[in-house]
Design a protein around this motif. Structure first.
Motif, PDB file in Angstrom:
ATOM      1  N   LYS A 198      -5.906  -0.091   0.989  1.00 11.33           N
ATOM      2  CA  LYS A 198      -6.781   1.025   1.359  1.00 11.33           C
ATOM      3  C   LYS A 198      -7.874   1.256   0.309  1.00 11.33           C
ATOM      4  N   HIS A 199      -7.615   0.843  -0.924  1.00 13.58           N
ATOM      5  CA  HIS A 199      -8.546   1.095  -2.024  1.00 13.58           C
ATOM      6  C   HIS A 199      -9.383  -0.124  -2.408  1.00 13.58           C
ATOM      7  N   PHE A 200      -8.970  -1.304  -1.971  1.00 15.97           N
ATOM      8  CA  PHE A 200      -9.644  -2.545  -2.357  1.00 15.97           C
ATOM      9  C   PHE A 200      -9.947  -3.355  -1.107  1.00 15.97           C
ATOM     10  N   ASP A 201     -11.162  -3.909  -1.042  1.00 15.65           N
ATOM     11  CA  ASP A 201     -11.449  -4.806   0.079  1.00 15.65           C
ATOM     12  C   ASP A 201     -10.691  -6.117  -0.140  1.00 15.65           C
ATOM     13  N   ASP A 202     -10.740  -7.021   0.814  1.00 13.00           N
ATOM     14  CA  ASP A 202      -9.947  -8.257   0.743  1.00 13.00           C
ATOM     15  C   ASP A 202     -10.242  -9.058  -0.525  1.00 13.00           C
ATOM     16  N   TYR A 224      -5.617   9.483 -13.639  1.00  6.95           N
ATOM     17  CA  TYR A 224      -5.948   8.207 -12.998  1.00  6.95           C
ATOM     18  C   TYR A 224      -6.378   8.468 -11.560  1.00  6.95           C
ATOM     19  N   ASP A 225      -7.473   7.852 -11.140  1.00  9.19           N
ATOM     20  CA  ASP A 225      -7.937   8.071  -9.771  1.00  9.19           C
ATOM     21  C   ASP A 225      -7.067   7.294  -8.775  1.00  9.19           C
ATOM     22  N   GLY A 226      -7.316   7.509  -7.487  1.00  5.03           N
ATOM     23  CA  GLY A 226      -6.494   6.894  -6.439  1.00  5.03           C
ATOM     24  C   GLY A 226      -6.504   5.381  -6.495  1.00  5.03           C
ATOM     25  N   ARG A 227      -7.649   4.815  -6.788  1.00  5.32           N
ATOM     26  CA  ARG A 227      -7.775   3.352  -6.904  1.00  5.32           C
ATOM     27  C   ARG A 227      -6.931   2.831  -8.060  1.00  5.32           C
ATOM     28  N   GLN A 228      -6.996   3.511  -9.192  1.00  7.81           N
ATOM     29  CA  GLN A 228      -6.203   3.102 -10.354  1.00  7.81           C
ATOM     30  C   GLN A 228      -4.714   3.250 -10.083  1.00  7.81           C
ATOM     31  N   ARG A 229      -4.320   4.335  -9.446  1.00  9.60           N
ATOM     32  CA  ARG A 229      -2.898   4.536  -9.131  1.00  9.60           C
ATOM     33  C   ARG A 229      -2.391   3.468  -8.156  1.00  9.60           C
ATOM     34  N   ALA A 230      -3.206   3.103  -7.183  1.00 11.51           N
ATOM     35  CA  ALA A 230      -2.808   2.045  -6.244  1.00 11.51           C
ATOM     36  C   ALA A 230      -2.656   0.714  -6.973  1.00 11.51           C
ATOM     37  N   ALA A 231      -3.580   0.417  -7.888  1.00 12.91           N
ATOM     38  CA  ALA A 231      -3.510  -0.829  -8.657  1.00 12.91           C
ATOM     39  C   ALA A 231      -2.302  -0.831  -9.589  1.00 12.91           C
ATOM     40  N   LEU A 232      -1.998   0.298 -10.196  1.00 15.14           N
ATOM     41  CA  LEU A 232      -0.848   0.377 -11.094  1.00 15.14           C
ATOM     42  C   LEU A 232       0.464   0.231 -10.315  1.00 15.14           C
ATOM     43  N   ALA A 233       0.533   0.812  -9.134  1.00 19.47           N
ATOM     44  CA  ALA A 233       1.736   0.656  -8.301  1.00 19.47           C
ATOM     45  C   ALA A 233       1.926  -0.808  -7.917  1.00 19.47           C
ATOM     46  N   LEU A 234       0.842  -1.481  -7.539  1.00 18.65           N
ATOM     47  CA  LEU A 234       0.935  -2.902  -7.196  1.00 18.65           C
ATOM     48  C   LEU A 234       1.319  -3.722  -8.422  1.00 18.65           C
ATOM     49  N   THR A 235       0.771  -3.370  -9.568  1.00 18.91           N
ATOM     50  CA  THR A 235       1.122  -4.066 -10.817  1.00 18.91           C
ATOM     51  C   THR A 235       2.619  -3.972 -11.083  1.00 18.91           C
ATOM     52  N   GLU A 236       3.164  -2.789 -10.959  1.00 20.22           N
ATOM     53  CA  GLU A 236       4.598  -2.610 -11.202  1.00 20.22           C
ATOM     54  C   GLU A 236       5.431  -3.383 -10.184  1.00 20.22           C
ATOM     55  N   ALA A 237       5.029  -3.322  -8.925  1.00 17.60           N
ATOM     56  CA  ALA A 237       5.794  -4.019  -7.878  1.00 17.60           C
ATOM     57  C   ALA A 237       5.761  -5.537  -8.081  1.00 17.60           C
ATOM     58  N   MET A 238       4.612  -6.071  -8.499  1.00 15.05           N
ATOM     59  CA  MET A 238       4.508  -7.515  -8.711  1.00 15.05           C
ATOM     60  C   MET A 238       5.162  -7.956 -10.014  1.00 15.05           C
ATOM     61  N   GLY A 281      13.248  -7.417  -5.066  1.00 14.29           N
ATOM     62  CA  GLY A 281      12.807  -8.157  -3.889  1.00 14.29           C
ATOM     63  C   GLY A 281      11.298  -8.223  -3.807  1.00 14.29           C
ATOM     64  N   PHE A 282      10.795  -8.240  -2.598  1.00 15.07           N
ATOM     65  CA  PHE A 282       9.370  -8.379  -2.349  1.00 15.07           C
ATOM     66  C   PHE A 282       8.605  -7.115  -2.731  1.00 15.07           C
ATOM     67  N   VAL A 283       7.283  -7.258  -2.824  1.00 17.03           N
ATOM     68  CA  VAL A 283       6.418  -6.092  -3.001  1.00 17.03           C
ATOM     69  C   VAL A 283       6.548  -5.249  -1.722  1.00 17.03           C
ATOM     70  N   PRO A 284       6.913  -3.990  -1.850  1.00 19.21           N
ATOM     71  CA  PRO A 284       7.073  -3.148  -0.656  1.00 19.21           C
ATOM     72  C   PRO A 284       5.770  -3.048   0.138  1.00 19.21           C
ATOM     73  N   ASP A 285       5.899  -3.033   1.456  1.00 20.30           N
ATOM     74  CA  ASP A 285       4.730  -2.938   2.325  1.00 20.30           C
ATOM     75  C   ASP A 285       3.874  -1.723   2.004  1.00 20.30           C
ATOM     76  N   GLU A 286       4.516  -0.583   1.730  1.00 16.21           N
ATOM     77  CA  GLU A 286       3.735   0.629   1.464  1.00 16.21           C
ATOM     78  C   GLU A 286       2.912   0.510   0.179  1.00 16.21           C
ATOM     79  N   VAL A 287       3.404  -0.225  -0.802  1.00 23.91           N
ATOM     80  CA  VAL A 287       2.647  -0.438  -2.042  1.00 23.91           C
ATOM     81  C   VAL A 287       1.451  -1.342  -1.767  1.00 23.91           C
ATOM     82  N   TYR A 288       1.681  -2.407  -1.027  1.00 23.74           N
ATOM     83  CA  TYR A 288       0.589  -3.320  -0.682  1.00 23.74           C
ATOM     84  C   TYR A 288      -0.452  -2.613   0.193  1.00 23.74           C
TER      85      TYR A 288
END
Length: 149
Positions: free
Chosen positions: A113-117, A81-95, A101-108
């Protein structure tokens, strides 16, 4: 299980969630990433119907069996999985698993870093939609195998 439990009680709910899902996927613009996110959330939520559906769609979008089979352990199989996919998967798990608790700041921040607004807003919308679908289908005990394109 009653017949009412195996179908949507209000078709408007289904139409609304479908519209959210379609808008989020379109805005994300990457069907492979979208399917990986929806599969991972469905794995965490134990939604057999959604897993069956999104595994089918992922294969149709060219995702190979190796990547699908290792998705539950994506952190250990990071070369698949590329960096973008790994970042999205981490956010998916956190959400999806908000019991800590909340989605950790480091995950968000990693996702940002991989997705624009705009992409990030669509990714969050997609994760929200699949979690809603998972909960709806699990509550209704909709079995796998009923998806037709």
């Amino acid at each position: 299980m009653t017949a009412a439990r195996t179908r949507l009680l209000d078709p408007e709910v289904g139409r609304s969630l479908s519209a959210l899902s379609a808008a989020a996927k379109k805005g994300l613009g990457d069907p492979v990433l979208a399917e990986l996110v929806m599969i991972r959330a469905s794995q965490l939520n134990h939604c057999a119907f959604c897993l069956d559906m999104h595994l089918t769609l992922a294969r149709e979008n060219g995702v190979d069996e190796d990547r699908l089979g290792l998705l539950a352990a994506w952190e250990e199989a990071e070369d698949r999985y590329d960096g973008r996919q790994r970042a999205a998967l981490a956010l998916t798990e956190a959400m999806t698993v908000l019991t800590d608790g909340f989605v950790p700041d480091e995950v968000y921040d990693r996702a940002a870093k991989h997705f624009d607004d705009g992409e990030l807003a669509h990714l969050i919308g997609l994760i929200t939609a699949i979690n809603s679908w998972n909960r709806l289908m699990v509550a209704r005990r909709i079995p796998p195998g009923g998806y037709t394109p």
